[in-house]
Design an enzyme around this catalytic site. Structure first.
Site, mmCIF file in Angstrom:
data_model
loop_
_atom_site.group_PDB
_atom_site.id
_atom_site.type_symbol
_atom_site.label_atom_id
_atom_site.label_comp_id
_atom_site.label_asym_id
_atom_site.label_seq_id
_atom_site.Cartn_x
_atom_site.Cartn_y
_atom_site.Cartn_z
ATOM 1 N N HIS A 99 0.815 -1.209 0.000
ATOM 2 C CA HIS A 99 0.000 0.000 0.000
ATOM 3 C C HIS A 99 0.853 1.266 0.000
ATOM 4 O O HIS A 99 1.919 1.334 0.602
ATOM 5 C CB HIS A 99 -0.951 0.002 1.204
ATOM 6 N N ASP A 100 0.401 2.263 -0.755
ATOM 7 C CA ASP A 100 0.987 3.607 -0.781
ATOM 8 C C ASP A 100 2.398 3.653 -1.354
ATOM 9 O O ASP A 100 3.098 4.645 -1.175
ATOM 10 C CB ASP A 100 0.984 4.232 0.619
ATOM 11 N N GLY A 117 4.740 -1.320 2.636
ATOM 12 C CA GLY A 117 4.006 -0.077 2.419
ATOM 13 C C GLY A 117 4.899 1.148 2.390
ATOM 14 O O GLY A 117 5.944 1.207 3.035
#
Length: 262
Positions: free
Chosen positions: A120-121, A138
């Site tokens: 994520h991200d 992440g």
């Protein structure tokens, strides 16, 4: 468009011209797929996934699923943004952002080989090559034209500078233009710089900057102070700006022996 009869495409999904979707793939309502993209078989695209033109997604990949973060709430609206002309090979996974309005971003012309996980991200620039079975936690950032060797692992929140060549496990930031392995840097990515079109003068400047930071027996703070007193062009300033902005995570240390221990 060529959509296989066994594929499931939500009526709210937006598909461009000449899109191909293979057998047993699932495309959710939040998908926006640009012209001439090829989605092979057994691909799942869920959540908000926006991709540009000319992308290739290999068999069994999963794009847009919820992040592997215990704090994530299902009602959060986040997304994945994918640019143009990317190759995402078989069984890759790319997770959407973890906070409201956040995004995992893949730029243009990247090549993700089999089994790459993008957490994520993450922010991946342009022209990046990530070889089989790499794991990005992440908030990892990889800048343009980096080359990541097979099976590499990157700790949450670190940054990989542009035109880096790296392989192994990393828990600290990697300045641009270097070769690194096993959480250490051991030289300048001369071949990669030459292939990327860096001039001989720029390559020499990068080598000078590297020596000042890593082999001058100055600590990082002293090297940054010394660099501020010296004349460096754009690539040298980029190198030291990266170091100055490395934050608490810091930068990888120097090890002349790439075969040494982690």
């Amino acid at each position: 468009m060529k959509i296989h009869s066994s594929a499931i495409v939500d009526q709210k999904a937006q598909l461009g011209a000449e899109v191909e979707i293979g057998p047993f793939s699932i495309v959710g309502a939040g998908a926006v797929i640009g012209d001439k993209c090829v989605i092979q078989s057994h691909v799942i695209i869920e959540g908000s996934v926006h991709m540009g033109t000319g992308n290739f997604v290999g068999h069994g990949s999963v794009l847009g699923s919820t992040p592997q973060d215990l704090s994530f709430q299902p009602q959060i609206t986040s997304r994945i943004e994918i640019g143009n002309s990317n190759v995402i090979r078989e069984h890759c996974t790319i997770h959407r952002g973890v906070t409201e309005g956040s995004a995992t971003v893949l730029g243009d012309g990247n090549f993700l080989m089999v089994g790459v996980h993008v957490g994520h991200d993450c922010q991946i620039g342009n022209g990046v090559v990530i070889v089989n079975n790499c794991l990005l936690a992440g908030h990892v950032r990889i800048d343009d034209r980096a080359f990541i060797g097979g099976g590499s692992r990157f700790h949450q929140g670190i940054r990989i500078g542009r035109s880096v060549m790296a392989e192994g496990r990393f828990s600290k930031n990697l300045p641009p233009f270097v070769i690194a392995a096993k959480n250490h840097v051991f030289g300048v990515n001369t071949l990669g710089l030459r292939r990327a079109g860096f001039s001989p003068g720029d390559r020499d400047e990068i080598k000078r900057a590297f020596k000042l930071l890593y082999t001058s027996e100055l600590n990082t703070k002293q090297a940054l102070e010394k660099a501020a007193e010296m004349e460096f062009g754009p690539v040298g300033r980029e190198f030291f700006a990266f170091v100055a902005e490395a934050g608490k995570r810091g930068i990888v240390s120097y090890n002349a022996d790439p075969e040494g221990e982690d």
